[in-house]
Design a protein around this motif. Structure first.
Motif: not given
Length: 420
Positions: A51-53, A56-58
Motif C-alpha cells: 500500500h502506497d500512502d 512515497g511510503h510503501v
C-alpha cells in the motif's frame, strides 16, 4: 474402495456454501460485502498487500482477503502439490510410465485448447476487448479435481477406466496450473533473490531433519535417530521452513499462496501411494500423509472462506470475460483433450486404457471443463478487482454447468456405466 462422497462433503460443501452465501450477499448489499472482503486486520504489517500512502511510503496491509487467498490457501495448494509430487516421484506414481503418456498428452490439449479459444475469440471481439481480457487466458485451463471426479463417476460409473484417466488428467492439470501461477502471475515486482530464502529453507530442513537422520541410521534396524526426530520434532521443522519459504515467495513477487511448494518434497513420505480418494490412503502414517490428514478440517474451513471472499459478484457483472471463460472451458477443453488424446492414442501409438473408447475422450473433456475453485483463484490474480474480474469469476462459477453438459453428452455418446 473410494470415499468420494466423504471427500466432496469435506472439501466441497463448505466451498459451495461459502460461494452461495457470497453470491446472495453481494447481490443484496454489495457495499457491505466488499467492506467485509477488504476488512483491514492489521495496518503497516510485515505481510499483506503493498500500500502506497501517496507520499512515497510503501507499507503492507493485512486484509481478510489477503489472509485467506495469499496465506491460508497455501495449505490448499500444498495438498495439491503433495498429490502431484507422489504421482511423479513414487515408483508406482500415477504420472509415471507409459500408462500416464496419453493422459499427459490429453492434459496438454486440455490447456492449449482453452487458451486458443479464449484468446482467439477475444481477438475476434476486437482489440479493446482483447486488451481488457487477455491476461485471463489461464482461467479456463483449470480443472476442479473434486467436482470433476464426482461428475466423472456419475457419468462413467466407478469402475470405468475413463474415471482413472480423468483423475490422472486432473492431477497433471493441477501441476500445470501451479506452474502457470508461479511463472505468469507474479503478485508484485519480481525480486528473485528472495527465492534463495525459500531454497535455503527447503534444503536445510531436508538435510537436517530428513536426509541426515536416515544416513546416520544406516545399519540400525531400529532407526533410532529418525524415530527420535519424528517423535519429538514431528512437523515443526517443516512448518518453520514453510513459513520462511512463504515469506520468500511474498518478497520475491511470486504468488505467496505457492510458498509451500518447495517444502512439500522435503517431508518424509511413504514409498507408495494408493491414489487420491483411495480409502487406503488413511492407513498411511508417514509424516507427509499425517500432515495431510491433520490439515483436512482446516482446509475445509479455508475453502469455505475462499468461496465466501471470492464468489461474491453481482449477476449484472456478466460481460465478454464471462463468455470467453465459459467458451474456453466448455469448448476448448473437450476439443483439446479429444484431439491431443487421439493423437497420442492413435498416430503415436500410446493407446488408451482397455475398456475405454476414443470417443470417451470427448466426455472426459466435458467433465474436465468444471473449473470452479482453481478458475476462481486464477481470476482473482489475473485481474485487478473490478468489472473484468467479476465477469471472469462469473464464467468460473458458471462452469459448474459442465456437470449437466457432461451427463447429457455421456448419454448422447452412449457411455456404458461400469460399477466397481
Amino acid at each position: 474402495m473410494y470415499r468420494v462422497w466423504n471427500f466432496i462433503a469435506s472439501y466441497s460443501l463448505f466451498l459451495i456454501g461459502g460461494a452461495v452465501l457470497a453470491l446472495a450477499w453481494a447481490n443484496v448489499n454489495a457495499e457491505s460485502y466488499h467492506h467485509f472482503v477488504d476488512f483491514v486486520l492489521i495496518d503497516n504489517f510485515f505481510i499483506g498487500h503493498l500500500h502506497d500512502d501517496g507520499h512515497g511510503h510503501v507499507t503492507r496491509v493485512l486484509t481478510l482477503h489477503y489472509l485467506v487467498n495469499d496465506v491460508l490457501m497455501a495449505f490448499f495448494f500444498g495438498i495439491a502439490a503433495k498429490e502431484v509430487w507422489e504421482a511423479v516421484i513414487l515408483e508406482n506414481g500415477s504420472l509415471r510410465g507409459k500408462k500416464a503418456a496419453t493422459p499427459l498428452f490429453a492434459t496438454l490439449g486440455g490447456m492449449l485448447g482453452p487458451i486458443t479459444v479464449y484468446l482467439g475469440l477475444a481477438m475476434v471481439m476486437g482489440s479493446e476487448t482483447y486488451n481488457a481480457v487477455a491476461n485471463g487466458w489461464a482461467i479456463p485451463t483449470a480443472t476442479d479435481i473434486a467436482f470433476s471426479y464426482l461428475v466423472g463417476r456419475m457419468v462413467f460409473g466407478a469402475g470405468h477406466p475413463a474415471v482413472r484417466f480423468l483423475l490422472l488428467l486432473a492431477i497433471a492439470d493441477d501441476a500445470g496450473g501451479l506452474l502457470i501461477l508461479a511463472i505468469f502471475y507474479p503478485s508484485g515486482a519480481l525480486a528473485p533473490e528472495w527465492l534463495l530464502l525459500s531454497l535455503g529453507a527447503a534444503i536445510s530442513v531436508f538435510v537436517v531433519f530428513n536426509w541426515l537422520p536416515r544416513r546416520l541410521d544406516r545399519g540400525d534396524q531400529l532407526r533410532t535417530r529418525s524415530t527420535w526426530v519424528r517423535k519429538h520434532l514431528s512437523f515443526w521443522p517443516y512448518l518453520i521452513a514453510g513459513c520462511l519459504s512463504w515469506y520468500g515467495f511474498q518478497e520475491s513477487g511470486l504468488h505467496p499462496a505457492l510458498g509451500l511448494l518447495p517444502i512439500v518434497p522435503t517431508i518424509p513420505h511413504a514409498d507408495r501411494a494408493f491414489g487420491l480418494f483411495a480409502d487406503a490412503e488413511r492407513h498411511l502414517h508417514d509424516l507427509l500423509n499425517e500432515i495431510e490428514h491433520a490439515l483436512k478440517i482446516p482446509v475445509e474451513l479455508i475453502l469455505g472462506l475462499f468461496g465466501l471472499l471470492n464468489a461474491g459478484v453481482v449477476m449484472s457483472s456478466m460481460d465478454s470475460a464471462t463468455w470467453l471463460v465459459l467458451a474456453g472451458l466448455l469448448i476448448g477443453k473437450p476439443v483439446g483433450i479429444f484431439l491431443f488424446g487421439w493423437v497420442a492414442a492413435r498416430p503415436l501409438g500410446l493407446g488408451i486404457p482397455e475398456g475405454m473408447r476414443i470417443i470417451d475422450l470427448v466426455v472426459i473433456g466435458c467433465v474436465a471443463a468444471i473449473g470452479f475453485t482453481v478458475a476462481l483463484f486464477v481470476a482473482s490474480v489475473a485481474f485487478d478487482a473490478g468489472p473484468v474480474q467479476d465477469a471472469a469469476k462469473m464464467g468460473a462459477l458458471f462452469s459448474f454447468f459442465g456437470a449437466a453438459i457432461s451427463i447429457a453428452v455421456g448419454k448422447l455418446l452412449r457411455v456404458q456405466k461400469k460399477p466397481v
